[in-house]
Design a protein around this motif. Structure first.
Motif, mmCIF file in Angstrom:
data_model
loop_
_atom_site.group_PDB
_atom_site.id
_atom_site.type_symbol
_atom_site.label_atom_id
_atom_site.label_comp_id
_atom_site.label_asym_id
_atom_site.label_seq_id
_atom_site.Cartn_x
_atom_site.Cartn_y
_atom_site.Cartn_z
ATOM 1 N N ILE A 73 0.851 -1.194 0.000
ATOM 2 C CA ILE A 73 0.000 0.000 0.000
ATOM 3 C C ILE A 73 0.888 1.245 0.000
ATOM 4 C CG2 ILE A 73 -1.925 -1.170 1.115
ATOM 5 C CD1 ILE A 73 -0.029 1.344 3.176
ATOM 6 N N THR A 74 0.392 2.312 -0.591
ATOM 7 C CA THR A 74 1.141 3.566 -0.650
ATOM 8 C C THR A 74 0.268 4.698 -0.129
ATOM 9 O OG1 THR A 74 2.410 2.810 -2.573
ATOM 10 C CG2 THR A 74 2.348 5.186 -2.173
ATOM 11 N N TYR A 75 0.861 5.560 0.673
ATOM 12 C CA TYR A 75 0.136 6.725 1.183
ATOM 13 C C TYR A 75 1.095 7.908 1.290
ATOM 14 C CZ TYR A 75 2.326 5.865 5.748
ATOM 15 O OH TYR A 75 3.238 5.699 6.764
ATOM 16 N N ARG A 76 0.524 9.091 1.307
ATOM 17 C CA ARG A 76 1.337 10.305 1.428
ATOM 18 C C ARG A 76 1.637 10.559 2.899
ATOM 19 N NH1 ARG A 76 0.199 15.890 -1.900
ATOM 20 N NH2 ARG A 76 2.131 16.991 -1.320
ATOM 21 N N SER A 77 2.908 10.638 3.211
ATOM 22 C CA SER A 77 3.326 10.817 4.600
ATOM 23 C C SER A 77 3.015 12.221 5.095
ATOM 24 C CB SER A 77 4.830 10.558 4.728
ATOM 25 O OG SER A 77 5.301 10.942 5.999
ATOM 26 N N ARG A 78 2.611 12.283 6.342
ATOM 27 C CA ARG A 78 2.447 13.570 7.026
ATOM 28 C C ARG A 78 3.503 13.719 8.118
ATOM 29 N NH1 ARG A 78 -0.182 15.813 3.013
ATOM 30 N NH2 ARG A 78 -2.160 14.763 2.539
ATOM 31 N N GLY A 79 3.537 12.732 9.030
ATOM 32 C CA GLY A 79 4.416 12.849 10.188
ATOM 33 C C GLY A 79 5.891 12.876 9.835
ATOM 34 N N LEU A 80 6.378 11.831 9.155
ATOM 35 C CA LEU A 80 7.798 11.775 8.801
ATOM 36 C C LEU A 80 8.147 12.880 7.815
ATOM 37 C CD1 LEU A 80 10.480 10.247 9.153
ATOM 38 C CD2 LEU A 80 9.814 8.816 7.197
ATOM 39 N N GLY A 85 10.940 17.824 6.587
ATOM 40 C CA GLY A 85 10.762 18.998 5.745
ATOM 41 C C GLY A 85 10.532 18.666 4.286
ATOM 42 N N LEU A 86 9.852 17.544 4.028
ATOM 43 C CA LEU A 86 9.582 17.102 2.660
ATOM 44 C C LEU A 86 8.096 17.288 2.355
ATOM 45 C CD1 LEU A 86 11.663 13.794 2.717
ATOM 46 C CD2 LEU A 86 12.343 15.978 1.689
ATOM 47 N N SER A 87 7.793 17.823 1.181
ATOM 48 C CA SER A 87 6.391 18.110 0.862
ATOM 49 C C SER A 87 5.707 16.991 0.093
ATOM 50 C CB SER A 87 6.297 19.411 0.052
ATOM 51 O OG SER A 87 7.003 19.306 -1.176
ATOM 52 N N ARG A 88 6.494 16.100 -0.558
ATOM 53 C CA ARG A 88 5.882 15.040 -1.372
ATOM 54 C C ARG A 88 6.582 13.702 -1.106
ATOM 55 N NH1 ARG A 88 2.358 15.889 -5.161
ATOM 56 N NH2 ARG A 88 3.149 14.213 -6.497
ATOM 57 N N LEU A 89 6.541 13.292 0.148
ATOM 58 C CA LEU A 89 7.089 11.993 0.534
ATOM 59 C C LEU A 89 5.960 10.972 0.557
ATOM 60 C CD1 LEU A 89 9.252 10.053 1.650
ATOM 61 C CD2 LEU A 89 8.713 10.928 3.948
ATOM 62 N N ALA A 344 16.371 5.640 13.335
ATOM 63 C CA ALA A 344 15.403 5.824 12.253
ATOM 64 C C ALA A 344 14.155 4.980 12.485
ATOM 65 C CB ALA A 344 16.047 5.463 10.915
ATOM 66 N N ALA A 345 14.337 3.762 12.992
ATOM 67 C CA ALA A 345 13.180 2.904 13.289
ATOM 68 C C ALA A 345 12.276 3.557 14.324
ATOM 69 C CB ALA A 345 13.653 1.537 13.777
ATOM 70 N N GLN A 346 12.882 4.126 15.359
ATOM 71 C CA GLN A 346 12.089 4.774 16.403
ATOM 72 C C GLN A 346 11.404 6.028 15.875
ATOM 73 O OE1 GLN A 346 11.640 3.440 19.683
ATOM 74 N NE2 GLN A 346 9.940 4.855 19.325
ATOM 75 N N LEU A 347 12.126 6.802 15.063
ATOM 76 C CA LEU A 347 11.540 8.010 14.487
ATOM 77 C C LEU A 347 10.346 7.664 13.609
ATOM 78 C CD1 LEU A 347 11.682 11.087 13.952
ATOM 79 C CD2 LEU A 347 13.177 10.552 11.993
ATOM 80 N N PHE A 348 10.484 6.633 12.785
ATOM 81 C CA PHE A 348 9.382 6.246 11.906
ATOM 82 C C PHE A 348 8.160 5.840 12.724
ATOM 83 C CE2 PHE A 348 6.777 3.621 9.226
ATOM 84 C CZ PHE A 348 6.896 4.172 7.962
ATOM 85 N N GLU A 349 8.379 5.036 13.755
ATOM 86 C CA GLU A 349 7.246 4.594 14.569
ATOM 87 C C GLU A 349 6.582 5.776 15.271
ATOM 88 O OE1 GLU A 349 6.066 1.145 17.842
ATOM 89 O OE2 GLU A 349 8.130 1.305 17.099
ATOM 90 N N ASN A 350 7.387 6.704 15.760
ATOM 91 C CA ASN A 350 6.823 7.884 16.422
ATOM 92 C C ASN A 350 6.014 8.745 15.453
ATOM 93 O OD1 ASN A 350 8.116 7.071 18.754
ATOM 94 N ND2 ASN A 350 9.804 8.536 18.568
#
Length: 426
Positions: A73-80, A85-89, A344-350
């Motif tokens: 599945i693919t979704y547009r990230s908000r948190g990470l 500082g990325l607008s289209r991740l 990075a794993a912790q940041l992603f989960e947060n």
């Protein structure tokens, strides 16, 4: 079921697929070049999500569809995205995350490979598949073959057995063999090759199997059809690099499709230090792998956080392999230390709300480094391939079965005669 032919990337020869074996190359150039699928359906028309992985059947080499698959599945990230500082991740996630519609019960995108490889062979296939794995691929093939009663022998290093579990009881069609004496993934591959030479067995083929690559390529199919265009950058951690080759091939199909643009989709790949075989070879722009001695490489592998990123014999120099993919896309590679991957794993989960596998954490860490180094524009369209996640979540909610090997084969006893005798006893 799907219309396609196979093309040899060295000779240009086109072949029809076989229902009695697994074609891995043309007879004249097998070791020099990969085969690639040429699908009769030039434009991808995804089916409903209820078809699982097979919603992308237009671009999968199938003669049947199996039960129980799930698509990335693919979704547009908000948190990470906000954190970096990325607008289209865009995050492409493979694993267990029911709220987002991800239902890969073994928590890894290797299920995409397994459902594609096993869908390529007919129900009356005359041989038992043989698969080698460092962990994730084993879990996926054990699950898929068990649920669909497909005969398979799965070979894993004995020291990686703690990663071999199943969401359900394992059917007798599955045989797990452990490579002993502190064997690593490369030695598990050697043992699997010995088994595949026995009568009644056939090697699955790894990177040379078009179904494996095209199954992995569904991550890009998910991303592009969700985003509506080919991304500028593709981030993934690699062990063999097969997933990156698959991404490059999927990109080329989308360019031919004509509806999603012509972005080159630069491959941004990463390895887990200190095992940096691909990283070092690419930094030197060497088409010959810059391998070290076996003892040194095995010692490096024992130190890495993402143990699945440990292939000592990747498809690097072969025509259509990883070197060609990096060269064609002006690719980049990153070396990620263990502490950076853990962080990075912790940041992603947060930021995103789900646990991710160590290999995926390496990819996230490489994205962080790329942003810090200004290797990517803040407004670029970026695909982050999270190749595994939700395992901790799944195991907290569901019982799992630890899978034990039928037998352990020490390296000193890995003759074909000895192994054949063991298999006859199973």
């Amino acid at each position: 079921m799907t219309g396609y032919r196979l093309t040899c990337l060295a000779s240009g020869l086109t072949l029809s697929d076989s229902r009695s074996t697994i074609l891995l190359g043309s007879s004249s150039t097998r070791d020099a070049a990969l085969l690639r699928t040429a699908y009769f359906q030039r434009q991808l028309n995804p089916r409903h999500s209820s078809y699982g992985l097979y919603r992308f059947s237009d671009w999968l080499p199938l003669c049947r569809e199996l039960q129980g698959s799930s698509a990335p599945i693919t979704y547009r990230s908000r948190g990470l995205a906000q954190q970096l500082g990325l607008s289209r991740l865009y995050i492409t996630f493979s694993g267990y995350w029911p709220e987002r519609g991800a239902s890969m019960l073994t928590g890894t995108f290797k299920e995409c490979e397994a459902f594609s490889v096993c869908g390529r062979i007919p129900p009356d296939f005359p041989a038992t598949l043989v698969v080698a794995s460092a962990g994730n691929t084993a879990r996926a093939f054990i699950h898929v073959c068990s649920q669909n009663r497909i005969p398979v022998v799965v070979v894993v290093p004995e020291q990686n057995l703690d990663a071999i579990w199943s969401p359900f009881a394992v059917h007798d069609s599955v045989t797990v063999i452990a490579a002993g004496e502190r064997a690593d993934y490369a030695q598990a591959i050697e043992l699997a090759a010995t088994i595949a030479e026995l009568d009644g067995y056939v090697g699955e083929g790894g990177a040379r199997n078009v179904a494996r690559r095209d199954g992995m390529g569904t991550t890009v199919l998910s991303a592009v059809t969700t985003i509506g265009s080919i991304p500028d950058y593709y981030f993934q951690a690699v062990g063999s690099g097969t997933g990156a080759i698959a991404a490059w091939e999927a990109h080329q199909r989308f360019v031919t499709d004509g509806r999603f643009g012509t972005n080159p989709m630069r491959l941004m790949l990463s390895q887990n230090a200190p095992f940096l075989l691909l990283y070092n070879s690419w930094k030197a722009r060497s088409r010959t792998l810059l391998s070290l001695d076996e003892a040194t490489e095995k010692a490096q592998i024992e130190q890495i956080y993402a143990t699945v990123l440990s292939n000592r014999n990747p498809p690097w120099a072969v025509k259509g392999g990883l070197y060609d993919a990096l060269e064609a896309t002006n690719g980049e590679m990153y070396a990620v230390e263990n502490p950076a991957a853990h962080a990075a794993a912790q940041l992603f989960e947060n930021c995103e709300g789900i646990d991710i596998a160590p290999a995926a954490a390496v990819a996230v860490a490489s994205l962080i480094e790329a942003v810090d180094r200004n290797d990517v524009a803040r407004d670029a369209t970026i695909m982050l391939n999270v190749t595994g996640g939700g395992v901790r979540r799944f195991q907290s909610e569901h019982p799992t079965q630890q899978v034990m090997p039928r037998f352990v084969v020490p390296r000193s006893q890995s003759s074909s005669k000895h192994i054949a005798a063991l298999l006859r006893k199973r």
